[in-house]
Motif scaffolding. Structure first.
Motif, PDB file in Angstrom:
ATOM      1  N   ASP A 205       0.609  -1.159   0.118  1.00 59.88           N
ATOM      2  CA  ASP A 205       0.026   0.022   0.146  1.00 59.88           C
ATOM      3  C   ASP A 205       1.030   1.210  -0.122  1.00 59.88           C
ATOM      4  OD1 ASP A 205      -2.242   1.471  -0.131  1.00 59.88           O
ATOM      5  OD2 ASP A 205      -2.667   1.579   2.015  1.00 59.88           O
ATOM      6  N   VAL A 206       1.838   1.229  -0.930  1.00 61.28           N
ATOM      7  CA  VAL A 206       2.705   2.366  -1.038  1.00 61.28           C
ATOM      8  C   VAL A 206       2.920   2.997  -2.297  1.00 61.28           C
ATOM      9  CG1 VAL A 206       5.225   3.242  -0.848  1.00 61.28           C
ATOM     10  CG2 VAL A 206       4.315   1.621   0.786  1.00 61.28           C
ATOM     11  N   ALA A 207       2.607   4.225  -2.662  1.00 59.17           N
ATOM     12  CA  ALA A 207       2.871   5.086  -3.862  1.00 59.17           C
ATOM     13  C   ALA A 207       3.776   6.175  -3.871  1.00 59.17           C
ATOM     14  CB  ALA A 207       1.474   5.426  -4.298  1.00 59.17           C
ATOM     15  N   VAL A 208       4.386   6.399  -4.863  1.00 59.50           N
ATOM     16  CA  VAL A 208       5.096   7.467  -4.998  1.00 59.50           C
ATOM     17  C   VAL A 208       4.441   8.424  -6.232  1.00 59.50           C
ATOM     18  CG1 VAL A 208       7.577   8.646  -5.557  1.00 59.50           C
ATOM     19  CG2 VAL A 208       7.137   6.214  -4.233  1.00 59.50           C
ATOM     20  N   ILE A 209       4.495   9.648  -5.735  1.00 57.82           N
ATOM     21  CA  ILE A 209       3.953  10.816  -6.753  1.00 57.82           C
ATOM     22  C   ILE A 209       5.073  11.833  -6.973  1.00 57.82           C
ATOM     23  CG2 ILE A 209       1.507  10.038  -6.517  1.00 57.82           C
ATOM     24  CD1 ILE A 209       1.055  12.455  -4.924  1.00 57.82           C
ATOM     25  N   LYS A 210       4.777  12.594  -8.096  1.00 51.41           N
ATOM     26  CA  LYS A 210       5.484  13.784  -8.194  1.00 51.41           C
ATOM     27  C   LYS A 210       4.887  15.027  -8.905  1.00 51.41           C
ATOM     28  CE  LYS A 210      10.243  15.026 -10.021  1.00 51.41           C
ATOM     29  NZ  LYS A 210      10.000  16.508 -10.067  1.00 51.41           N
ATOM     30  N   VAL A 211       5.130  16.170  -8.105  1.00 56.10           N
ATOM     31  CA  VAL A 211       4.703  17.382  -8.589  1.00 56.10           C
ATOM     32  C   VAL A 211       5.711  18.168  -9.722  1.00 56.10           C
ATOM     33  CG1 VAL A 211       3.301  17.584  -6.738  1.00 56.10           C
ATOM     34  CG2 VAL A 211       5.550  18.860  -6.693  1.00 56.10           C
ATOM     35  N   GLN A 212       5.622  18.941 -10.607  1.00 52.93           N
ATOM     36  CA  GLN A 212       6.212  19.328 -11.321  1.00 52.93           C
ATOM     37  C   GLN A 212       6.494  20.983 -11.005  1.00 52.93           C
ATOM     38  OE1 GLN A 212       7.626  18.204 -13.809  1.00 52.93           O
ATOM     39  NE2 GLN A 212       6.759  16.296 -13.564  1.00 52.93           N
ATOM     40  N   THR A 213       7.517  21.447 -10.607  1.00 56.75           N
ATOM     41  CA  THR A 213       8.050  22.751  -9.890  1.00 56.75           C
ATOM     42  C   THR A 213       9.511  22.946 -10.167  1.00 56.75           C
ATOM     43  OG1 THR A 213       7.963  24.051  -7.793  1.00 56.75           O
ATOM     44  CG2 THR A 213       8.386  21.503  -7.757  1.00 56.75           C
ATOM     45  N   ASN A 214       9.753  23.936 -10.427  1.00 60.12           N
ATOM     46  CA  ASN A 214      11.148  24.544 -10.454  1.00 60.12           C
ATOM     47  C   ASN A 214      11.692  24.863  -9.131  1.00 60.12           C
ATOM     48  OD1 ASN A 214      11.167  23.992 -13.262  1.00 60.12           O
ATOM     49  ND2 ASN A 214      10.350  25.990 -13.629  1.00 60.12           N
ATOM     50  N   GLU A 215      11.015  25.029  -8.120  1.00 55.85           N
ATOM     51  CA  GLU A 215      11.645  25.490  -6.756  1.00 55.85           C
ATOM     52  C   GLU A 215      11.787  24.243  -6.103  1.00 55.85           C
ATOM     53  OE1 GLU A 215       8.319  27.376  -4.255  1.00 55.85           O
ATOM     54  OE2 GLU A 215       7.056  27.177  -5.996  1.00 55.85           O
ATOM     55  N   ALA A 216      12.631  24.429  -4.960  1.00 54.44           N
ATOM     56  CA  ALA A 216      12.885  23.421  -3.904  1.00 54.44           C
ATOM     57  C   ALA A 216      11.970  23.435  -2.885  1.00 54.44           C
ATOM     58  CB  ALA A 216      14.203  23.728  -3.236  1.00 54.44           C
ATOM     59  N   LEU A 217      11.153  22.178  -2.878  1.00 50.30           N
ATOM     60  CA  LEU A 217      10.069  22.251  -1.739  1.00 50.30           C
ATOM     61  C   LEU A 217      10.784  21.781  -0.479  1.00 50.30           C
ATOM     62  CD1 LEU A 217       7.417  20.680  -4.029  1.00 50.30           C
ATOM     63  CD2 LEU A 217       7.793  23.112  -3.538  1.00 50.30           C
ATOM     64  N   PRO A 218       9.875  22.044   0.647  1.00 49.42           N
ATOM     65  CA  PRO A 218      10.529  21.429   1.900  1.00 49.42           C
ATOM     66  C   PRO A 218      10.426  20.126   2.127  1.00 49.42           C
ATOM     67  CG  PRO A 218       8.259  22.576   2.061  1.00 49.42           C
ATOM     68  CD  PRO A 218       8.997  22.742   0.608  1.00 49.42           C
ATOM     69  N   SER A 219      11.155  19.116   2.659  1.00 41.86           N
ATOM     70  CA  SER A 219      11.212  17.854   2.577  1.00 41.86           C
ATOM     71  C   SER A 219      11.469  17.456   3.955  1.00 41.86           C
ATOM     72  CB  SER A 219      12.237  17.163   1.440  1.00 41.86           C
ATOM     73  OG  SER A 219      13.515  17.707   1.887  1.00 41.86           O
ATOM     74  N   VAL A 220      11.258  16.201   4.140  1.00 39.42           N
ATOM     75  CA  VAL A 220      11.445  15.470   5.457  1.00 39.42           C
ATOM     76  C   VAL A 220      12.390  14.122   5.327  1.00 39.42           C
ATOM     77  CG1 VAL A 220       9.759  16.416   6.715  1.00 39.42           C
ATOM     78  CG2 VAL A 220       9.307  14.426   5.479  1.00 39.42           C
ATOM     79  N   PRO A 221      13.235  13.834   6.198  1.00 39.83           N
ATOM     80  CA  PRO A 221      14.028  12.640   6.119  1.00 39.83           C
ATOM     81  C   PRO A 221      13.508  11.289   6.891  1.00 39.83           C
ATOM     82  CG  PRO A 221      14.755  13.889   8.054  1.00 39.83           C
ATOM     83  CD  PRO A 221      13.647  14.690   7.548  1.00 39.83           C
ATOM     84  N   TRP A 222      13.840  10.110   6.359  1.00 42.95           N
ATOM     85  CA  TRP A 222      13.245   8.937   6.872  1.00 42.95           C
ATOM     86  C   TRP A 222      14.092   8.764   8.259  1.00 42.95           C
ATOM     87  CZ3 TRP A 222       9.449   6.804   4.659  1.00 42.95           C
ATOM     88  CH2 TRP A 222       9.104   7.034   3.099  1.00 42.95           C
ATOM     89  N   GLY A 223      13.089   8.103   9.310  1.00 41.29           N
ATOM     90  CA  GLY A 223      13.874   7.766  10.376  1.00 41.29           C
ATOM     91  C   GLY A 223      14.069   6.225  10.593  1.00 41.29           C
ATOM     92  N   ASP A 224      14.476   5.643  11.476  1.00 38.18           N
ATOM     93  CA  ASP A 224      14.496   4.185  11.817  1.00 38.18           C
ATOM     94  C   ASP A 224      13.416   3.664  12.728  1.00 38.18           C
ATOM     95  OD1 ASP A 224      15.251   1.597  12.004  1.00 38.18           O
ATOM     96  OD2 ASP A 224      17.369   2.044  12.941  1.00 38.18           O
ATOM     97  N   SER A 225      12.454   3.125  11.968  1.00 37.02           N
ATOM     98  CA  SER A 225      11.340   2.467  12.830  1.00 37.02           C
ATOM     99  C   SER A 225      11.724   1.459  13.696  1.00 37.02           C
ATOM    100  CB  SER A 225      10.158   2.152  11.601  1.00 37.02           C
ATOM    101  OG  SER A 225      10.587   1.227  10.746  1.00 37.02           O
ATOM    102  N   GLY A 226      12.889   0.753  13.319  1.00 35.06           N
ATOM    103  CA  GLY A 226      13.416  -0.324  14.055  1.00 35.06           C
ATOM    104  C   GLY A 226      13.710   0.206  15.360  1.00 35.06           C
ATOM    105  N   LYS A 227      14.037   1.556  15.592  1.00 36.18           N
ATOM    106  CA  LYS A 227      14.486   1.865  16.925  1.00 36.18           C
ATOM    107  C   LYS A 227      13.139   2.697  17.676  1.00 36.18           C
ATOM    108  CE  LYS A 227      18.782   3.316  15.557  1.00 36.18           C
ATOM    109  NZ  LYS A 227      20.063   4.256  15.494  1.00 36.18           N
ATOM    110  N   ALA A 228      12.038   2.662  17.018  1.00 35.86           N
ATOM    111  CA  ALA A 228      10.655   2.928  18.009  1.00 35.86           C
ATOM    112  C   ALA A 228      10.185   1.944  18.859  1.00 35.86           C
ATOM    113  CB  ALA A 228       9.738   3.365  16.765  1.00 35.86           C
ATOM    114  N   GLU A 229      10.029   2.532  20.165  1.00 39.43           N
ATOM    115  CA  GLU A 229       9.692   1.548  21.237  1.00 39.43           C
ATOM    116  C   GLU A 229       8.422   1.696  21.390  1.00 39.43           C
ATOM    117  OE1 GLU A 229      12.244   1.573  24.413  1.00 39.43           O
ATOM    118  OE2 GLU A 229      14.058   1.618  23.332  1.00 39.43           O
TER     119      GLU A 229
END
Length: 368
Positions: free
Chosen positions: A152-176
């Motif tokens: 149930d995962v999908a990747v989509i993309k918008v068309q833009t010439n500007e840099a958009l704010p993004s977030v990094p992946w974390g390690d779910s294996g460390k979530a307690e």
């Protein structure tokens, strides 16, 4: 589309420290004593989640989708008791041959400044048109780069010439269990909203597919939150909201997120290939007291061609012990199609090993 202007204030309770006696040691000396295990202090909640929200919310997007359905599909939504009534016949007369636009809404989050967005497959799988809205109000058309139904995962993309704010992946294996999390998304189409809770459980299997491994959360998640990110307290994505369990259709405090350790490699493959190539044996398997048994097989499939037969009990794959059907399916799915694996089996009390060239898994099948 209305924006959610309500802000909940969260008051953190001081963490209570437990004291344990160990011999005659008292006070601080007790906590440092080597005569027993040291107690780890609980992580307290921040005084406010506002700094975290300001950091991550600009990367969270609302996803509006439009799907074209036929009148016949709309008829299928009629309750059975109404279909042969005068009301049902009138509905068929008016709408039976008509094609209608149906709108839906979901959430997502930007993982790359170029406009790459992660969401749930079920948010966009039948979309004819996708429009992404940022918290700033800007809107962009989007296209699907890749989808994976099984996770149930999908990747989509918008068309833009500007840099958009993004977030990094974390390690779910460390979530307690007990860790604080913040969920963000577009509940009921209200716009960018956040909710706070904890990880309630790990490794939940909801029977939705062979790769179920959900994080259970008590943060309120509602329709429209699907595809939205779940953050740890460092502002890293450790999950993607996907499922709620509710008799009312709204949050009752039991929600489920796909762990980032599952989503991140899927996203990498979708960006590279647009789909996921998983290994496949061409068998169906069952959990039995004696182990994982081959229940049936396609004789022309990879396992059948290698000599594996129904009734065989799978013991190991490439030397790794197999103790469940889910474990077998996942182990084979991780193998790149075309590669060989060594499968150890027990047949009528005799242990044997076969080399199998793994095939490509058909997406609609749930067998190994």
């Amino acid at each position: 589309m209305q924006s959610d202007t309500l802000t909940d204030r969260l008051t953190a309770r001081p963490a209570l420290r437990r004291q344990v006696s160990c011999g005659l040691a008292l006070g601080l000396a007790l906590m440092l004593s080597s005569c027993g295990p040291q107690m780890a202090l609980a992580r307290s909640a921040p005084d406010s989640f506002a700094p975290l929200v300001r950091k991550v919310l600009p990367s969270v997007v609302n996803i509006a989708v439009t799907e074209t359905v036929s009148g016949g599909e709309m008829l299928g939504e009629l309750p059975p008791e109404l279909r042969d009534t005068p009301l049902g016949r009138e509905f068929r007369r008016k709408f039976g041959n008509r094609r209608e636009q149906v709108a839906g809404a979901g959430s997502g989050f930007i993982i790359d400044p170029s406009g790459i967005i992660v969401t749930n497959n079920h948010v966009v799988d039948h979309a004819d048109k996708i429009v992404v809205s940022l918290t700033s109000g800007r809107r962009f058309p989007a296209k699907v780069l890749g989808r994976d139904e099984l996770t149930d995962v999908a990747v989509i993309k918008v068309q833009t010439n500007e840099a958009l704010p993004s977030v990094p992946w974390g390690d779910s294996g460390k979530a307690e269990v007990g860790d604080w999390i913040l969920a963000a998304g577009n509940p009921f189409g209200l716009g960018g909203s956040v909710s706070v809770g904890i990880v309630s459980a790990r490794g939940r299997d909801l029977g939705a597919g062979p790769f179920d491994n959900f994080l259970q959360l008590d943060a309120p998640i509602n329709p429209g939150n699907s595809g939205g990110p779940v953050f740890n307290m460092e502002g890293q994505v450790i999950g993607v909201s996907s499922v709620i369990v509710s008799p009312t259709g709204a949050s009752v405090g039991i929600g489920f997120a796909i762990p980032s350790d599952t989503v991140s490699p899927i996203v990498t493959q979708l960006l590279a290939h647009g789909s996921i190539a998983r290994g496949w044996l061409g068998v169906s398997v069952e959990d039995r007291d004696e182990g994982v048994m081959i229940a049936s097989e396609d004789r022309t499939g990879p396992a059948g061609r290698a000599g594996i037969r129904p009734g065989d009990v799978v013991l190991a794959i490439n030397g790794d012990h197999i103790d469940s059907s889910r474990g077998l399916i996942r182990a084979i799915a991780r193998v790149t199609p075309g590669n060989n694996v060594r499968i150890a089996i027990r047949r009528q009390g005799r242990e044997m090993e076969f080399t199998v060239t793994v095939g490509r898994r058909p997406t609609e099948l749930q067998a190994g």
